[in-house]
Design a protein around this motif. Sequence first.
Motif, PDB file in Angstrom:
ATOM      1  N   GLU A 272      56.396   3.012   7.372  1.00 57.03           N
ATOM      2  CA  GLU A 272      57.228   4.088   7.906  1.00 57.03           C
ATOM      3  C   GLU A 272      58.645   3.871   7.370  1.00 57.03           C
ATOM      4  O   GLU A 272      59.226   2.788   7.563  1.00 57.03           O
ATOM      5  CB  GLU A 272      57.207   4.019   9.432  1.00 57.03           C
ATOM      6  CG  GLU A 272      57.886   5.185  10.087  1.00 57.03           C
ATOM      7  CD  GLU A 272      57.741   5.113  11.604  1.00 57.03           C
ATOM      8  OE1 GLU A 272      57.498   6.163  12.207  1.00 57.03           O
ATOM      9  OE2 GLU A 272      57.879   4.002  12.175  1.00 57.03           O
TER      10      GLU A 272
ATOM     11  N   SER B 150      61.590   5.081   8.124  1.00 56.30           N
ATOM     12  CA  SER B 150      62.728   4.952   9.047  1.00 56.30           C
ATOM     13  C   SER B 150      62.774   3.584   9.727  1.00 56.30           C
ATOM     14  O   SER B 150      63.854   3.106  10.066  1.00 56.30           O
ATOM     15  CB  SER B 150      62.675   6.063  10.102  1.00 56.30           C
ATOM     16  OG  SER B 150      61.457   5.978  10.789  1.00 56.30           O
TER      17      SER B 150
ATOM     18  N   ARG C 245      52.800  16.567   8.744  1.00 54.81           N
ATOM     19  CA  ARG C 245      53.840  16.003   9.623  1.00 54.81           C
ATOM     20  C   ARG C 245      54.537  14.783   9.026  1.00 54.81           C
ATOM     21  O   ARG C 245      55.740  14.603   9.212  1.00 54.81           O
ATOM     22  CB  ARG C 245      53.206  15.636  10.972  1.00 54.81           C
ATOM     23  CG  ARG C 245      54.209  15.359  12.055  1.00 54.81           C
ATOM     24  CD  ARG C 245      53.607  15.544  13.429  1.00 54.81           C
ATOM     25  NE  ARG C 245      52.577  14.602  13.792  1.00 54.81           N
ATOM     26  CZ  ARG C 245      52.793  13.319  14.095  1.00 54.81           C
ATOM     27  NH1 ARG C 245      54.009  12.836  14.061  1.00 54.81           N
ATOM     28  NH2 ARG C 245      51.790  12.537  14.443  1.00 54.81           N
ATOM     29  N   LEU C 246      53.811  13.971   8.265  1.00 57.92           N
ATOM     30  CA  LEU C 246      54.412  12.714   7.777  1.00 57.92           C
ATOM     31  C   LEU C 246      54.865  12.784   6.318  1.00 57.92           C
ATOM     32  O   LEU C 246      55.181  11.749   5.728  1.00 57.92           O
ATOM     33  CB  LEU C 246      53.424  11.554   7.958  1.00 57.92           C
ATOM     34  CG  LEU C 246      53.105  11.195   9.411  1.00 57.92           C
ATOM     35  CD1 LEU C 246      52.183   9.993   9.465  1.00 57.92           C
ATOM     36  CD2 LEU C 246      54.397  10.894  10.189  1.00 57.92           C
TER      37      LEU C 246
ATOM     38  N   ASN D 214      56.786  12.594   3.133  1.00 51.31           N
ATOM     39  CA  ASN D 214      58.026  11.865   2.793  1.00 51.31           C
ATOM     40  C   ASN D 214      58.549  10.993   3.939  1.00 51.31           C
ATOM     41  O   ASN D 214      59.711  10.583   3.916  1.00 51.31           O
ATOM     42  CB  ASN D 214      59.132  12.814   2.315  1.00 51.31           C
ATOM     43  CG  ASN D 214      58.741  13.535   1.037  1.00 51.31           C
ATOM     44  OD1 ASN D 214      57.917  13.044   0.277  1.00 51.31           O
ATOM     45  ND2 ASN D 214      59.310  14.697   0.814  1.00 51.31           N
ATOM     46  N   GLN D 215      57.703  10.725   4.946  1.00 52.51           N
ATOM     47  CA  GLN D 215      58.114   9.849   6.065  1.00 52.51           C
ATOM     48  C   GLN D 215      57.519   8.454   5.918  1.00 52.51           C
ATOM     49  O   GLN D 215      57.993   7.511   6.532  1.00 52.51           O
ATOM     50  CB  GLN D 215      57.612  10.409   7.418  1.00 52.51           C
ATOM     51  CG  GLN D 215      57.958  11.843   7.698  1.00 52.51           C
ATOM     52  CD  GLN D 215      59.440  12.017   7.870  1.00 52.51           C
ATOM     53  OE1 GLN D 215      60.068  11.278   8.616  1.00 52.51           O
ATOM     54  NE2 GLN D 215      59.995  12.963   7.146  1.00 52.51           N
ATOM     55  N   THR D 216      56.451   8.354   5.134  1.00 46.53           N
ATOM     56  CA  THR D 216      55.787   7.059   4.962  1.00 46.53           C
ATOM     57  C   THR D 216      55.435   6.868   3.484  1.00 46.53           C
ATOM     58  O   THR D 216      55.369   7.843   2.731  1.00 46.53           O
ATOM     59  CB  THR D 216      54.446   6.976   5.744  1.00 46.53           C
ATOM     60  OG1 THR D 216      53.534   7.918   5.183  1.00 46.53           O
ATOM     61  CG2 THR D 216      54.613   7.237   7.230  1.00 46.53           C
TER      62      THR D 216
END
Length: 339
Positions: free
Chosen positions: A145, A147, A171-172, A174-176
């Motif tokens: 993750e 962040s 939903r994820l 470019n977040q993980t």
Amino acid sequence: MQIKLDASLKAYNTFGLNVTAKYLAKVHSTDEIKQILNSPEAKDIAIIPLGGGSNVLLTKNLDALVVLNKIEGITLEKEDDEYYYVTAGSGVGWHEFVLHCIHKGWGGVENLSLIPGSVGAAPMQNIGAYGVELKDVFWFAEAMELSTQLTLKFKKDDCHFGYRTSIFKTRLKNQTIITKVGFKLNKEHKVNTNYGAINDELVRMGINDPSISDISQAVIKIRQSKLPDPAKIGNSGSFFKNPLVDMVLFEELKSRYPEIPSYQVDDEKVKVPAGWLIESAGWKGTTVGNRYGVHENQALVLVNYGGATGEDIYELSELIIDDIIAKYGIHLEREVNIY
Ligand SMILES: Cc1cc2nc3c(=O)[nH]c(=O)nc-3n(C[C@H](O)[C@H](O)[C@H](O)COP(=O)(O)OP(=O)(O)OC[C@H]3O[C@@H](n4cnc5c(N)ncnc54)[C@H](O)[C@@H]3O)c2cc1C
């Protein structure tokens, strides 16, 4: 580990588009991802993971830190009576992984032969071909993750796999960064020849009782005859998804176009091949100034013959989408990730 400034991405996307990334870094381990994320360059900037660049359309220079995934390694973790439980680093080439499995006698991925790209991007859109999808062999994925820099584990149900989609594409996004993928591969090979084209190819090859290696070779032959090789003509495979069409609209279209192909999904929806819609609307083989266009043999594939920008190809896809709405009342959705 090096972070390059204003780096060209031409060699890292199969459309061959010459855009730059503000920063570009290659990573070989989760530790290197953490080092990158903790670098001054990563402060207040978007992070974009990239594998083989075979499912992206880059329409502009990216004001982002692009993390090019090179995490290697294929490991047999355990086995039971039915399955081999195998993990692969997300930077392993997908086809290289498939060939390794075939060599080892691990069954289940042979229908997915020759799909370009990396293991890490495979769960992203639940890659699929010739009657098999990644979800059919999926065990788990590990992803960092961005962040929190925590490694999260995703089991199958967590991934919300669907037709060319998953939680990683929705939903994820470019977040993980997916760092490892686990697979459940068959000991007893149940070859899947549901797709007519595979059977036809096996007949041509003179094979009655195919092994997983035979299936792989048949799929490779079919793909090589149908799809343009990105090393020769820039493309990202199928540009659009096959749309799900409401039965009422479909019945109306069927009365106008009796030859329209379809696959029943449930009582209310059918899937219509986007390639048929684009071809019958007259787009197949269209070129714009000999620089880019719609492939001459495969209407679902947009191609860059050398002189296109990502914007050119995006605009062409807009024209196609508008035309298909006007002619058939169907909205085509892009399969390719636009940046
Ligand atoms: C000739 C051709 C044929 C193709 N045929 C098929 C086919 O039959 N079936 C099919 O499903 N697809 C097909 N594709 C599309 C493509 O090969 C797949 O989608 C593949 O999985 C993309 O892998 P990649 O590593 O190149 O992803 P990239 O293009 O590098 O990335 C695609 C997306 O995934 C994200 N991403 C990449 N790696 C990671 C990671 N480690 N963690 C999190 N996000 C990540 C990126 O940010 C981007 O949004 C084809 C493409 C081509 C060019």
